[in-house]
Design a protein around this motif. Structure first.
Motif, PDB file in Angstrom:
ATOM      1  N   UNK A  52      15.716  27.303  12.746  1.00 50.38           N
ATOM      2  CA  UNK A  52      16.193  27.441  14.127  1.00 50.38           C
ATOM      3  C   UNK A  52      17.374  26.509  14.397  1.00 50.38           C
ATOM      4  N   UNK A  53      17.241  25.282  13.930  1.00 45.93           N
ATOM      5  CA  UNK A  53      18.329  24.321  14.142  1.00 45.93           C
ATOM      6  C   UNK A  53      19.573  24.720  13.353  1.00 45.93           C
ATOM      7  N   UNK A  54      19.366  25.265  12.155  1.00 42.09           N
ATOM      8  CA  UNK A  54      20.500  25.706  11.345  1.00 42.09           C
ATOM      9  C   UNK A  54      21.193  26.896  12.013  1.00 42.09           C
ATOM     10  N   UNK A  55      20.396  27.826  12.583  1.00 40.36           N
ATOM     11  CA  UNK A  55      20.984  28.971  13.288  1.00 40.36           C
ATOM     12  C   UNK A  55      21.802  28.510  14.493  1.00 40.36           C
ATOM     13  N   UNK A  56      21.255  27.538  15.224  1.00 41.74           N
ATOM     14  CA  UNK A  56      21.987  27.018  16.387  1.00 41.74           C
ATOM     15  C   UNK A  56      23.296  26.358  15.942  1.00 41.74           C
ATOM     16  N   UNK A  57      23.208  25.563  14.894  1.00 37.20           N
ATOM     17  CA  UNK A  57      24.413  24.894  14.391  1.00 37.20           C
ATOM     18  C   UNK A  57      25.398  25.909  13.813  1.00 37.20           C
ATOM     19  N   UNK A  82      29.078  24.660  13.198  1.00 34.16           N
ATOM     20  CA  UNK A  82      28.910  23.393  12.489  1.00 34.16           C
ATOM     21  C   UNK A  82      28.444  23.602  11.036  1.00 34.16           C
ATOM     22  N   UNK A  83      27.726  24.702  10.773  1.00 34.12           N
ATOM     23  CA  UNK A  83      27.234  25.000   9.415  1.00 34.12           C
ATOM     24  C   UNK A  83      27.834  26.308   8.938  1.00 34.12           C
ATOM     25  N   UNK A 113      24.747  27.792   4.368  1.00 34.25           N
ATOM     26  CA  UNK A 113      23.697  26.889   4.838  1.00 34.25           C
ATOM     27  C   UNK A 113      22.589  27.668   5.544  1.00 34.25           C
ATOM     28  N   UNK A 114      22.972  28.667   6.337  1.00 34.83           N
ATOM     29  CA  UNK A 114      21.996  29.504   7.031  1.00 34.83           C
ATOM     30  C   UNK A 114      21.157  30.294   6.027  1.00 34.83           C
ATOM     31  N   UNK A 115      21.787  30.878   5.008  1.00 39.39           N
ATOM     32  CA  UNK A 115      21.052  31.625   3.984  1.00 39.39           C
ATOM     33  C   UNK A 115      20.117  30.715   3.205  1.00 39.39           C
TER      34      UNK A 115
END
Length: 174
Positions: free
Chosen positions: A116-121, A126-127, A131-133
């Protein structure tokens, strides 16, 4: 184990038979002998006893005792093998259950939060998409590990039930 009990009884009978054969078997006879030349009859009695029958039967007794000991050792070996299999199955089940519990309570919730935090970033720029994958892949791998651990726990449980011939209780299962 009934097989070993039956075989043990057979070996006991062989031991008793060998010991019985070691006892001197006395035989006796009585009869009348007639001598026609002198026109007389006589009463004749006799007995016979085999010599050294105890020593001759000692080999059979020792052989029967060795066969009995072999049955005992095979039974103990089988029991030891079954105990080893049961221990491996039980400890494997316990480890799998511990892995399932840890994955459910700690790892997967933390990976979901991380995703969730990675999706938001990622949405904020920011990412990178990589990174999301990566975060999604880690969550999927943890879910697959949960499935694998639960499957292993069930398989080990089945093996424990087969070895003990006793069903696992509901509170002992996943």
């Amino acid at each position: 184990m009934r097989f070993y009990a039956a075989e043990s009884r057979i070996r006991d009978a062989e031991i008793r038979l060998a010991k019985t054969q070691s006892v001197a078997d006395l035989s006796w006879s009585v009869g009348i002998r007639r001598n026609e030349e002198i026109n007389q009859s006589a009463l004749v009695a006799g007995f016979s006893m085999p010599l050294f029958s105890g020593k001759r039967a000692q080999g059979r007794i020792e052989s029967a005792l060795a066969a009995k000991n072999e049955v005992i050792f095979r039974e103990e070996s089988t029991l030891l093998s079954l105990h080893t299999q049961l221990y491996k199955a039980y400890t494997g089940r316990e480890q799998s259950i511990a892995a399932v519990n840890q994955l459910k309570s700690e790892i997967i919730p933390n990976l979901r939060l991380s995703l969730e935090q990675t999706q938001t970033a990622y949405r904020r720029g920011l990412y990178s998409y990589l990174d999301l994958l990566s975060a999604r892949r880690e969550l999927l791998q943890a879910k697959q590990a949960l499935i694998d651990s639960a499957t292993a726990a069930v398989r080990y449980g089945i093996e424990v039930e087969q070895l003990t011939a006793v069903p696992l209780t509901a509170e002992a299962s996943l």
